[in-house]
Design a protein around this motif. Sequence first.
Motif, PDB file in Angstrom:
ATOM      1  N   ALA A  54     100.031  74.450  45.892  1.00 11.80           N
ATOM      2  CA  ALA A  54      98.908  73.524  45.711  1.00 11.80           C
ATOM      3  C   ALA A  54      99.391  72.076  45.647  1.00 11.80           C
ATOM      4  O   ALA A  54      98.787  71.179  46.249  1.00 11.80           O
ATOM      5  CB  ALA A  54      98.140  73.881  44.445  1.00 11.80           C
TER       6      ALA A  54
ATOM      7  N   GLY B 172      98.576  68.934  48.164  1.00  9.42           N
ATOM      8  CA  GLY B 172      98.031  67.665  47.699  1.00  9.42           C
ATOM      9  C   GLY B 172      98.845  66.475  48.171  1.00  9.42           C
ATOM     10  O   GLY B 172      98.288  65.441  48.556  1.00  9.42           O
TER      11      GLY B 172
ATOM     12  N   HIS C 222      98.104  65.649  51.846  1.00  5.21           N
ATOM     13  CA  HIS C 222      96.768  65.147  52.169  1.00  5.21           C
ATOM     14  C   HIS C 222      96.524  63.734  51.638  1.00  5.21           C
ATOM     15  O   HIS C 222      95.377  63.288  51.575  1.00  5.21           O
ATOM     16  CB  HIS C 222      95.699  66.093  51.620  1.00  5.21           C
ATOM     17  CG  HIS C 222      95.576  67.360  52.424  1.00  5.21           C
ATOM     18  ND1 HIS C 222      96.394  68.453  52.208  1.00  5.21           N
ATOM     19  CD2 HIS C 222      94.760  67.694  53.452  1.00  5.21           C
ATOM     20  CE1 HIS C 222      96.072  69.415  53.054  1.00  5.21           C
ATOM     21  NE2 HIS C 222      95.088  68.985  53.822  1.00  5.21           N
TER      22      HIS C 222
ATOM     23  N   SER D 205      97.323  63.955  44.533  1.00  5.95           N
ATOM     24  CA  SER D 205      97.599  65.394  44.551  1.00  5.95           C
ATOM     25  C   SER D 205      96.989  66.133  43.362  1.00  5.95           C
ATOM     26  O   SER D 205      96.975  67.370  43.353  1.00  5.95           O
ATOM     27  CB  SER D 205      99.114  65.636  44.555  1.00  5.95           C
ATOM     28  OG  SER D 205      99.683  65.327  43.285  1.00  5.95           O
TER      29      SER D 205
ATOM     30  N   ALA E 210      94.266  68.984  43.893  1.00  6.69           N
ATOM     31  CA  ALA E 210      94.875  70.185  44.474  1.00  6.69           C
ATOM     32  C   ALA E 210      95.804  70.868  43.474  1.00  6.69           C
ATOM     33  O   ALA E 210      95.831  72.102  43.365  1.00  6.69           O
ATOM     34  CB  ALA E 210      95.646  69.820  45.740  1.00  6.69           C
TER      35      ALA E 210
ATOM     36  N   SER F 104      93.964  72.958  41.035  1.00  2.00           N
ATOM     37  CA  SER F 104      93.517  74.220  41.626  1.00  2.00           C
ATOM     38  C   SER F 104      94.600  75.285  41.469  1.00  2.00           C
ATOM     39  O   SER F 104      94.319  76.437  41.123  1.00  2.00           O
ATOM     40  CB  SER F 104      93.183  74.021  43.106  1.00  2.00           C
ATOM     41  OG  SER F 104      92.105  73.127  43.269  1.00  2.00           O
TER      42      SER F 104
END
Length: 253
Positions: free
Chosen positions: A137, A141, A144, A172, A175, A178
């Motif tokens: 995860a 992050g 992105h 990040s 993410a 998550s």
Amino acid sequence: MGAVWRKGWRPAAVLLLILILWEGIVRLFKTPSWLLPAPSMILKEAVTGYERFLPHLQSTIGLAAAGFLIGCSIGILVAVALHLLPGVQEAVYPLLILSQNVPTIVLAPLLVIWFGFGWLPKLIVITLVCFFPVTVAALGGFRHTPVEMKQYMLMAGASQLQIFSKLEWPHSLPALFSGLKISATYSVMGAVISEWLGAKKGIGVYMTLASSSFRTDRVFVAIFIIMILSMLFFVFIQIAEKWLVRWTREEMR
């Protein structure tokens, strides 16, 4: 509070309906309690056996929390190292994926042989369960992060460390959380599995003793407690996410 009620009443109603049907079917077909106890019987056992179950619950909570913290810390550190060192990521990341293909229930006995019956093999089991979702995860992050913002900072003369700390790390967090939520729920089950290896206390021990004595009501008590613990861990991470992400965004303004 009103929003929570509006969102939560439907699943609560479905759960209540399932319990009512369960109770009715058990009573209608007179199912033996050792085969499938009624929800009322499970609730009675949970209330009357609370003092007997409490030490096992406390042991599992402590083990799950410790393993979760260690696993998530390692997961974050691994993600940061792989992100900042792309060459290492290309070499190590496939091995991390392969490590998740080894069933925990198969690896666990080996850990007992290597490290004994203490806390260490149990913590290793939970760590292995928790670190991978956090690593994946966090790496997602980092990737992105808006490219145009990164280019702007490079043009302004920012170093790689400054770009990471001021831009990539804050972006990040959604993410990352998550992954933390997934690991939070996995940590409880990881603790229970690790207790099956050999422990004096814990929900896993309680389930093993209850199953061997055909006390199915106690097995269901343990199952419901595991579900509740996983949900509480998930909610705790969710609350931390709302606070930290909002605070981080305010700092970035």
